[in-house]
Design an enzyme around this catalytic site. Sequence first.
Site, PDB file in Angstrom:
ATOM      1  N   CYS A 154      58.865   2.225  31.457  1.00 24.61           N
ATOM      2  CA  CYS A 154      59.087   2.717  30.092  1.00 24.61           C
ATOM      3  C   CYS A 154      59.491   4.182  30.062  1.00 24.61           C
ATOM      4  CB  CYS A 154      57.830   2.513  29.250  1.00 24.61           C
ATOM      5  SG  CYS A 154      56.410   3.536  29.756  1.00 24.61           S
ATOM      6  N   GLN A 178      55.407  17.156  50.071  1.00 25.06           N
ATOM      7  CA  GLN A 178      56.852  17.327  49.938  1.00 25.06           C
ATOM      8  C   GLN A 178      57.151  18.770  49.533  1.00 25.06           C
ATOM      9  OE1 GLN A 178      59.367  15.808  46.487  1.00 25.06           O
ATOM     10  NE2 GLN A 178      59.880  14.260  48.016  1.00 25.06           N
ATOM     11  N   TYR A 201      68.332  18.576  43.876  1.00 28.10           N
ATOM     12  CA  TYR A 201      67.693  19.874  44.050  1.00 28.10           C
ATOM     13  C   TYR A 201      68.442  20.664  45.124  1.00 28.10           C
ATOM     14  CZ  TYR A 201      64.050  17.741  41.193  1.00 28.10           C
ATOM     15  OH  TYR A 201      63.369  17.117  40.180  1.00 28.10           O
ATOM     16  N   ALA A 253      40.600 -12.758  11.096  1.00 28.91           N
ATOM     17  CA  ALA A 253      39.243 -12.285  10.808  1.00 28.91           C
ATOM     18  C   ALA A 253      38.992 -12.329   9.302  1.00 28.91           C
ATOM     19  CB  ALA A 253      39.068 -10.872  11.325  1.00 28.91           C
ATOM     20  N   CYS A 277      56.184   8.542  31.561  1.00 26.66           N
ATOM     21  CA  CYS A 277      55.801   9.584  32.528  1.00 26.66           C
ATOM     22  C   CYS A 277      56.877  10.644  32.643  1.00 26.66           C
ATOM     23  CB  CYS A 277      55.501   8.956  33.885  1.00 26.66           C
ATOM     24  SG  CYS A 277      56.828   7.948  34.576  1.00 26.66           S
ATOM     25  N   GLU A 332      42.319 -13.324  16.742  1.00 28.69           N
ATOM     26  CA  GLU A 332      43.777 -13.224  16.794  1.00 28.69           C
ATOM     27  C   GLU A 332      44.381 -14.321  15.910  1.00 28.69           C
ATOM     28  OE1 GLU A 332      47.533 -12.745  16.991  1.00 28.69           O
ATOM     29  OE2 GLU A 332      46.219 -11.222  17.877  1.00 28.69           O
ATOM     30  N   ARG A 360      55.895   5.497  40.573  1.00 29.43           N
ATOM     31  CA  ARG A 360      55.399   5.094  39.255  1.00 29.43           C
ATOM     32  C   ARG A 360      54.446   3.905  39.319  1.00 29.43           C
ATOM     33  NH1 ARG A 360      60.556   4.359  35.647  1.00 29.43           N
ATOM     34  NH2 ARG A 360      61.501   3.812  37.642  1.00 29.43           N
ATOM     35  N   ALA A 389      46.328  -2.452  21.742  1.00 24.36           N
ATOM     36  CA  ALA A 389      45.154  -1.647  21.373  1.00 24.36           C
ATOM     37  C   ALA A 389      43.882  -2.485  21.422  1.00 24.36           C
ATOM     38  CB  ALA A 389      45.336  -1.050  19.978  1.00 24.36           C
TER      39      ALA A 389
END
Length: 656
Positions: free
Chosen positions: A352, A102, A173, A467, A355, A422, A326, A403
């Site tokens: 979200c 592009q 643009y 745990a 990016c 968990e 995306r 995580a």
Amino acid sequence: MLNHLFSSGKIGSMETRNRIVMTAMGNYLANPDGSVSDKDIAFYGARAKGGVGVVITECAFVDGERGRGNSHQISVANDQMIPGLKLLAEEIHRYDGKVVVQIYHPGRQGISAVNGNLPMMAPSEIECPTVHQPTKSMTKDEISELVEKFIHAAERLKKAGIDGVEVHSAHGYLIHEFLSPRANKRTDEYGGSLENRMRFLEEIVTGIRARCGKDFPLLVRLSVEEFTDTVGFPGDGLQLPEGVRIAKRLEELGVDAIDVSSGTYETMNTAWEPTSFEQGWKIHLSEAVKKELNNIPVIGVAVIRDPEYADQIIGEGKLDFVGSARQHFADAEWSNKAKEGRINEIRKCISCLHCMETLMGADRSSIPCQCGINIEAGRELEYSSLQKDGEGRTVAVIGAGPAGLEAARILAERDYKPVVFEKGDRVGGQLEYASKPPHKEKINWLTDYFQAQVEKLGIEVRFNTPATLVELKTLNPYAVFIAQGSSPVIPRSIPGADGEEILTPVDILSGKIKLKDMKVGVIGSGMTGIEVAHLLAEEGNDVSLFEMEDNIGPGIYFQSLIDVMSHLGPLGVPMYPKHKLMSLDQGKASFEDLETGETKEFMFDYVVLSLGTKSNTELIEEIQSNFETVRVLGDAAKPGRIRDAVEAGYLNAYAL
């Protein structure tokens, strides 16, 4: 299955293996001189390897003096760029993909500091209302010179073995500025009527066709609708009927495909959509263009994430090629997974905008463009392959949030045996709460992805099992990863913060507390506070929102803030910036007005304190003193965003 999506296609002389297009998006990977980098080649190559039929690169600049968008962007401004472009083409072709580059000029949406501190060129001397850069109206000589630069750029691409060129005439643009009556106020042959406003683009298109021949595919990306009504200017700018007329004229000029989009920087949420925009919301734009064209294909975008939906809209004749940028950033293997029936394994983009936030800020920070959920995106060279050296060793992972689950995924890929503890009854952790406000359902896509990975990789998850040191010692793990999340902050320094009427965002988002027809004060206008206020207001409560900083939503990326406020505003929620909470007393909230210094009191049935989170630290010291290899991840180390959690899980598991 998905026969439309995986049928072969044709754009001019270019035959494609399927109808999937990775549309252009900036990635901040090019070398500082504008040459294609090894990172670029790996990035785009991964998408071709992942099954994308046509890869369209980021917008490459044709003018090296005053046409750059950022300091790490591909250039096609001189012949020295040809070798790198040739390597890029060879890499895409290795995987039977096609590559289109592009080409563009940023016009008034460019940044002067990146362009020698010169004013940005535009059809008229009207600065962009979003970036506010010095702007100059182009002379006819400058127009002619730039037309030649576009044509020379296309010639270089053909010499490099690139499969085609896309002329970027969208998103506000330079070329789009000439097309738009909102930006183009010229009175010469380049302004006024649509015929005149198209002249710049026509000269570029006809010049490329004349110099590169009919066998070199020529695409045009076009914002056929500016959606100026969303910023208070209904009927202004480029509207769909004129956008369709432009597309029809381009077909007459010999263009091989129209890549339909929308918006400008001023209306950028309609071009790069935040989370509230639903899949397919603007497919009517592609459909309108396709109905009026005779022989050339239409590429369309519309937050397309589901392969089944992509297949459906092709079958319904709404477009010919399904585009997304995306989605392929979030999962380079989207196409292959769809073709092989592994749809539940797709890592869907959750819109979200991490990016966009990192790309827009890349020149001012040390953080390059990143995906919020795919750590490998843009870092393919760094993480090209995972070492299969786990040897079946057990790793305990405490917490099934993003995580912990990302860590478990990478560990399992490396042939470790992760065992996840968990305390709840499902995977997701904080994602469960994040998905509850209005228009945040896409967060569930990430949870679904992790659940699919757990099942695919056979990861053991012990639900309803906090745990304990005893259980961990029984397991005798090679390492322990602590990803036990965070909890809301309740500042005990505020008198009355422990009252029965005081709630936290988790109380609301978890469904533990249901409020209706109540008077509620929400203290703190970070994204969580705003979203909780939005949820409570939609559920019929009388909500007020307070913030100590000067403005509502401090630190929130502007696109996301605009999006959520566009939904909260119509609900009539009063907002009070510069109000510092001083005390709480049985529903009475006392604030200091930081502008006037006076004390103000409000009465509420309930008060929600959204003042941040603190790491859950239980057992950390005991675990660290009993096991040799311990890693603390995500919110348990430092509260952050989804990207922070996923990255911590990935990197720690990668490095073990």
